[in-house]
Design an enzyme around this catalytic site. Structure first.
Site, short mmCIF file in Angstrom:
data_model
loop_
_atom_site.label_atom_id
_atom_site.label_comp_id
_atom_site.label_asym_id
_atom_site.label_seq_id
_atom_site.Cartn_x
_atom_site.Cartn_y
_atom_site.Cartn_z
N LYS A 48 41.69 39.29 45.18
CA LYS A 48 41.63 40.58 44.48
C LYS A 48 42.48 41.63 45.20
CE LYS A 48 39.04 39.57 40.91
NZ LYS A 48 39.68 39.46 39.59
N GLY A 52 34.71 33.77 28.76
CA GLY A 52 33.86 34.12 29.88
C GLY A 52 32.90 35.26 29.56
N GLN A 53 32.21 35.74 30.61
CA GLN A 53 31.18 36.77 30.42
C GLN A 53 31.77 38.04 29.80
OE1 GLN A 53 29.50 38.59 33.92
NE2 GLN A 53 27.62 39.18 32.87
N ASP A 101 41.60 30.68 26.34
CA ASP A 101 40.85 30.25 27.52
C ASP A 101 41.24 28.81 27.82
OD1 ASP A 101 38.48 29.39 29.30
OD2 ASP A 101 37.99 31.49 28.89
N GLY A 137 41.01 34.01 29.53
CA GLY A 137 39.62 33.88 30.00
C GLY A 137 38.64 34.45 28.99
N TYR A 170 37.76 34.99 47.20
CA TYR A 170 37.79 35.82 45.99
C TYR A 170 38.32 37.21 46.31
CZ TYR A 170 35.71 38.33 41.94
OH TYR A 170 35.49 39.10 40.82
P1 NAD Z 1 33.82 34.25 33.88
O1 NAD Z 1 33.76 33.28 35.01
O2 NAD Z 1 32.63 34.44 33.03
O3 NAD Z 1 35.04 33.88 32.91
C1 NAD Z 1 36.28 33.50 33.40
C2 NAD Z 1 36.94 32.65 32.34
O4 NAD Z 1 38.20 32.20 32.87
C3 NAD Z 1 36.13 31.39 31.95
O5 NAD Z 1 35.88 31.36 30.57
C4 NAD Z 1 37.03 30.24 32.39
O6 NAD Z 1 36.99 29.12 31.50
C5 NAD Z 1 38.41 30.90 32.38
N1 NAD Z 1 39.36 30.19 33.25
C6 NAD Z 1 39.15 29.64 34.47
N2 NAD Z 1 40.28 29.05 34.88
C7 NAD Z 1 41.22 29.25 33.93
C8 NAD Z 1 42.57 28.87 33.79
N3 NAD Z 1 43.20 28.14 34.73
N4 NAD Z 1 43.24 29.26 32.68
C9 NAD Z 1 42.63 29.99 31.71
N5 NAD Z 1 41.33 30.34 31.77
C10 NAD Z 1 40.63 29.98 32.88
O7 NAD Z 1 34.33 35.65 34.49
P2 NAD Z 1 34.07 37.11 33.95
O8 NAD Z 1 32.79 37.56 34.51
O9 NAD Z 1 34.28 37.17 32.48
O10 NAD Z 1 35.22 37.88 34.75
C11 NAD Z 1 36.46 38.21 34.16
C12 NAD Z 1 37.27 38.98 35.18
O11 NAD Z 1 36.53 40.13 35.62
C13 NAD Z 1 37.61 38.20 36.45
O12 NAD Z 1 38.87 38.60 36.94
C14 NAD Z 1 36.56 38.66 37.43
O13 NAD Z 1 36.99 38.55 38.77
C15 NAD Z 1 36.41 40.11 37.03
N6 NAD Z 1 35.12 40.69 37.44
C16 NAD Z 1 33.95 40.26 36.87
C17 NAD Z 1 32.75 40.81 37.29
C18 NAD Z 1 31.44 40.38 36.69
O14 NAD Z 1 30.38 40.80 37.21
N7 NAD Z 1 31.42 39.58 35.62
C19 NAD Z 1 32.75 41.78 38.30
C20 NAD Z 1 33.95 42.15 38.89
C21 NAD Z 1 35.14 41.61 38.43
C1 AKB Z 2 30.92 38.25 41.59
O1 AKB Z 2 29.74 38.37 41.97
O2 AKB Z 2 31.74 37.45 42.04
C2 AKB Z 2 31.39 39.23 40.53
C3 AKB Z 2 32.04 40.40 41.16
C4 AKB Z 2 31.21 41.52 41.62
O3 AKB Z 2 33.23 40.44 41.30
N1 AKB Z 2 30.28 39.58 39.71
#
Ligand code: NAD
Ligand code: AKB
Length: 319
Positions: free
Chosen positions: A145, A12-13, A35, A9, A141
């Site tokens: 988790k 992603g962000q 990714d 991934g 979701y």
């Molecule tokens: P994001 O949605 O920006 O990135 C996720 C990435 O996963 C994307 O680039 C997507 O292309 C890739 N992806 C989706 N399906 C896939 C697959 N089958 N195989 C491979 N890649 C795949 O998410 P993020 O914000 O970077 O979050 C990363 C992790 O952190 C996640 O587990 C998310 O639950 C967790 N998280 C994020 C936040 C937040 O605020 N950003 C908060 C809490 C937890």
């Molecule tokens: C979402 O809003 O889904 C994420 C998280 C808090 O897990 N940013």
């Protein structure tokens, strides 16, 4: 010796920024970024395609690159997960199990997997939700988790796999846009403030949620992964906290720096998700076990976001 790292991934962000941090520490060669979606020109540099729902491909990638440390970030976030629960289950659960099984099969030593404040449901305390609050989420979701935390704990007991995890709050970043989350408004609002001086927020103005600036989240991630194994007591997910604010509080912080910025409110289906989460969480276990301490609060985060995003918007047309 530097670890041989693989990130899923990575486009992603979080991945976009975490890969840059890891490549600075361990060298470009030492960090394989993967990714499912590889968009030319975006992300942290070279990314190789890897779909985490394909077990054989995951195990092959771990063997090919002799991986010993994995950051498994690929997931479907909360709002998108409510629109497409089957996809959320498939990517979040099957993907995690594939990564855990491939890790056990190929001798990966250490795995980072992010959990979320989404593990909590309406019955958790709204203020300072503790580490051991009841975990009864009402989103798919959140279900993935909670089950993921249990799965990580199970694999760390059953195999010699050192799994480490954080319950991230909503993350705010000037570098990569979020996708499919409930806390995404706290990033979108900065783009709108700088581009058009107006924003329509999809949450009510009084919706308080736990949030964190990305530099703190990256620091926490590296700090946890580098902590001595004996100090890491939890393998499910550490509560992690920095600040909590409402859309109204964030708007007024931005208005101090951009007078004339206006915000309207049109809550949509994401409001129900936000209402099911705590307003703040207690991260004293992370502070006690491996010395966590955030650096950014609301005013310092907002000032830094506006400065960094403002200069990116001036120099890059496609932001
Ligand atoms: P994001 O949605 O920006 O990135 C996720 C990435 O996963 C994307 O680039 C997507 O292309 C890739 N992806 C989706 N399906 C896939 C697959 N089958 N195989 C491979 N890649 C795949 O998410 P993020 O914000 O970077 O979050 C990363 C992790 O952190 C996640 O587990 C998310 O639950 C967790 N998280 C994020 C936040 C937040 O605020 N950003 C908060 C809490 C937890
Ligand atoms: C979402 O809003 O889904 C994420 C998280 C808090 O897990 N940013």
């Amino acid at each position: 010796m530097s670890p041989s790292v693989l990130v899923t991934g990575a486009a992603g962000q979080i991945g976009t920024e975490l890969v840059r941090v890891l490549r600075k520490k361990y060298g470009t060669e030492g960090v394989t970024a993967t990714d499912k979606v590889v968009r030319p020109g975006s992300g942290p540099g070279t990314i190789v395609p890897l779909d985490v729902t394909d077990r054989a491909s995951v195990e092959r990638a771990f063997r090919e690159h002799a991986i010993d440390t994995v950051y498994h970030l690929a997931a479907v976030l909360s709002a998108l997960g409510e629109e497409n629960p089957d996809l959320a289950w498939d990517v979040n659960m099957k993907g995690l199990k594939n990564v855990l099984d491939s890790s056990a099969a190929t001798g990966v030593r250490r795995l980072f997997w992010p959990s979320s404040i989404g593990v909590f449901g309406p019955d958790a305390p709204k203020m300072l939700a503790p580490q051991d609050a009841p975990l009864n989420p009402t989103t798919m979701y959140g279900v993935t988790k909670v089950a993921g935390e249990l799965l990580c704990r199970y694999y760390s007991l059953k195999h010699d796999l050192d799994v480490r995890s954080l319950r991230y709050p909503g993350l705010i970043s000037s570098e990569a846009k979020p996708g499919g989350g409930t806390t995404d408004y706290a990033v979108e609002i900065f783009y709108s403030a700088l581009k058009s001086r107006a924003y329509t927020c999809f949450l009510r103005q009084d919706t308080a949620l736990p949030m964190m600036y990305m530099p703190d989240a990256l620091r926490a991630t590296v700090q946890l992964m580098e902590a001595d194994r004996s100090s890491v007591k939890l393998h499910g997910g550490y509560n992690l906290s920095a600040m909590s604010f409402t859309p109204a509080e964030l708007s007024s912080e931005i208005q101090k720096r951009i007078p004339g910025f206006s915000v309207a409110y049109a809550p949509d289906q994401r409001q129900k998700i936000a209402d099911s989460w705590p307003m703040s969480i207690d991260d004293s276990a992370a502070r006690r076990d491996w010395g966590w301490k955030p650096e950014y609060d609301l005013p310092s985060m907002a000032a830094d976001m506006l400065a960094r995003l403002g200069s990116r918007l001036q120099t890059q047309k496609d932001v």
